[in-house]
Design a protein around this motif. Structure first.
Motif, short mmCIF file in Angstrom:
data_model
loop_
_atom_site.label_atom_id
_atom_site.label_comp_id
_atom_site.label_asym_id
_atom_site.label_seq_id
_atom_site.Cartn_x
_atom_site.Cartn_y
_atom_site.Cartn_z
N VAL B 165 -36.58 -13.61 15.48
CA VAL B 165 -35.91 -14.41 16.50
C VAL B 165 -36.83 -14.59 17.71
O VAL B 165 -36.94 -15.69 18.28
CB VAL B 165 -34.56 -13.79 16.90
N LYS B 166 -37.53 -13.52 18.11
CA LYS B 166 -38.49 -13.64 19.22
C LYS B 166 -39.54 -14.71 18.90
O LYS B 166 -39.86 -15.55 19.75
CB LYS B 166 -39.17 -12.28 19.47
N LEU B 169 -38.14 -18.31 18.98
CA LEU B 169 -37.95 -18.80 20.35
C LEU B 169 -39.29 -19.18 20.99
O LEU B 169 -39.38 -20.19 21.70
CB LEU B 169 -37.22 -17.75 21.19
N LEU B 170 -40.33 -18.40 20.74
CA LEU B 170 -41.67 -18.76 21.25
C LEU B 170 -42.13 -20.07 20.63
O LEU B 170 -42.67 -20.94 21.33
CB LEU B 170 -42.68 -17.65 20.94
N VAL B 194 -32.43 -22.72 22.88
CA VAL B 194 -31.76 -21.87 23.86
C VAL B 194 -30.42 -21.36 23.31
O VAL B 194 -30.03 -20.22 23.57
CB VAL B 194 -31.56 -22.64 25.18
N ALA B 197 -30.87 -18.23 21.43
CA ALA B 197 -31.00 -17.08 22.33
C ALA B 197 -29.63 -16.62 22.80
O ALA B 197 -29.33 -15.42 22.81
CB ALA B 197 -31.90 -17.42 23.52
N GLU B 198 -28.77 -17.60 23.17
CA GLU B 198 -27.43 -17.24 23.65
C GLU B 198 -26.63 -16.55 22.55
O GLU B 198 -25.97 -15.56 22.77
CB GLU B 198 -26.68 -18.48 24.13
N MET B 200 -27.70 -14.89 19.93
CA MET B 200 -28.20 -13.59 19.50
C MET B 200 -28.27 -12.58 20.65
O MET B 200 -28.57 -11.40 20.41
CB MET B 200 -29.57 -13.73 18.86
N ALA B 201 -28.01 -13.02 21.88
CA ALA B 201 -28.23 -12.15 23.05
C ALA B 201 -27.49 -10.82 22.91
O ALA B 201 -28.01 -9.77 23.25
CB ALA B 201 -27.80 -12.87 24.33
#
Lengths: 304, 304
Positions: B165-166, B169-170, B194, B197-198, B200-201
């Motif tokens: 996931v990191k 997002l990159l 985005v 990210a929300e 999986m936050a």
């Protein structure tokens, strides 16, 4: 009105942050009259507290300027607020029956950019507990990075802290190289080994960011782990800077608690293109208020 | 007693896990009589539910063996339970007025090791949603790794998922190389950028571990990111294996959902020293019960 001597209108800028609000009051010519502080404004988690603290910061700034709280209703307010890009927070702010003459709300990134450049165009990278990039060119904005902990916010204090704790735990098990940061981290939280993992398991970004200063110190003293973390973080910030500069923002500033210590680790071509910030986010919020009050009132729903 | 034909005593092994309990019932000669299942046994978070599900799994195993629930009181029970190394959970289990003849509790790692080797000596590495190493030699045990998500559990499904996931997002921000995993991850959670990210936050380890199978697939198809993640994870597991083998446990097995797919990525010298597991954790728990019932009753406080 009791204070005829004040040049109306009065502009108040508020930087509404997760730990505190900062406010600054200026007159129509941009002369600073006073500053104010109050508690957190986390509109997404505690809306009423956020509203209360925004008003408290405004009253504090009026008091600092030697002006009575009865002037609240005369203030043209610019407010920067994290999370205002969320529809629920945006709605709560537009529906707020605030005590000011008018209220103009923008993201925390937007007011930071306004403050850093003294105009509504430019780019900023913020490196604090979290990290994020932002550019605004020709009224178009772009946000890069962020994404929160532990998914994103690379090169932030929280990211650096998590990398350190992971490495300290590996070293504790003999499964990674030892580091001068191991005793430093263990002393800071007063536990070691498995107890360190338990203590940090539910740690907040702020809990992890506490280790950031010791990483810069250890790197200066040659610790390999600290250097590896800073090199990886700085590579990301340099790449983020180049990506923002592609948009030709005119100026780019790096802000936040880790901005200065990170600077020597950035690529030279990036450092050469950085501008010193001209002002603070709350000054940017006051500029937001001034810019909005100059717009025609029609077609500006936020001014109602 | 209604069932004189059964060879008393009866031994029940229970693997009390965070998502379900598995039980197996055997007689004094180790012959399997039946198996049972029930819901989660998370004694640290929901103690009463854990107790209820342990009893339900026991009844289910009796039923599977064609035996009446009235035989609960005849069962010599071995129970493996995550978190029983926490003092509060340990106390709750020893104070439990359970319906069995006796109850012998050990950690989930201990029963997994007992089951894998059919004796109370050996080592295991578990690679599932989390990861952990464990060895037991001459009655001395050592636990390595673990430490939970996102601090530790390197090479686990949750760790792999977070790394993916990191990286996605990159890649989304143009700040990292693109990967075949980007569309795969975005399709799996039905959002991108985005919104990913929300979503999986606040993700649980299990939420992240859902991406592990697609990483193995992408690596087989040559995706650079997937390969980098598996190489880093496998390096850790190989190092963990060597560290456990230093203790001369006799046998080392790798267990858990990611154990088989991870095997080709491990160093050859490590793979050469792996033993095929002989039995399941619940069989290990039943063995724990048998071993404890053979001990003299004096000096065994858990048998009271």
């Amino acid at each position: 009105m009791s204070n005829k001597s004040v040049n109306a209108p009065l502009f108040l800028g508020v930087d509404g942050g997760g730990t505190k609000c900062r406010a600054c009051l200026s007159d129509a010519r941009g002369t600073r009259l006073g500053v104010g502080n109050s508690g957190p404004a986390n509109a997404n988690q505690a809306l009423q507290q956020a509203k209360d603290n925004i008003v408290l910061a405004a009253k504090d700034a009026l008091k600092d300027a030697g002006l009575p709280p009865s002037l609240l209703g005369e203030l043209v307010v610019g407010l920067g607020l994290a999370g205002v890009n969320l529809p629920s927070v945006h709605r709560a702010m537009t529906e707020w029956e605030h005590p000011f003459a008018s209220l103009h709300v923008a993201t925390d990134l937007h007011i930071a950019c306004l403050g850093a450049h003294g105009r509504d165009e430019g780019a900023v990278i913020i490196i604090g507990t979290g990290s994020c990039g932002y550019a605004r060119v020709d009224g178009q904005e772009v946000m890069l990075g962020g994404h929160g902990f532990p998914l994103g916010d690379k090169a932030s204090g929280a990211w650096m802290g998590l990398e350190v704790v992971k490495a300290v735990l590996l070293a504790h098990d003999g499964l990674g190289p030892d580091t001068a940061l191991r005793p430093a981290v263990e002393a800071a939280v007063q536990v070691n080994g498995v107890a360190l993992a338990e203590k940090m398991a539910k740690g907040s970004p702020r809990d992890y960011a506490q280790f950031a200063p010791m990483i810069f110190t250890a790197a200066d003293q040659g610790d390999a782990l600290a250097r590896r973390i800073l090199i990886e973080g700085a590579e990301y910030i340099s790449a983020l800077a180049r990506k923002l500069l592609e948009r030709k923002p005119g100026r780019l500033s790096i802000l936040g608690g880790a901005a200065e210590p990170m600077r020597p680790w950035l690529d030279a071509d990036v450092v050469a293109q950085l501008s010193v910030p001209e002002g603070t986010p709350e000054e940017g919020a006051a500029l937001l208020a001034r810019l909005n009050s100059e717009l025609p009132k029609t077609g500006d729903p936020a001014a109602g």
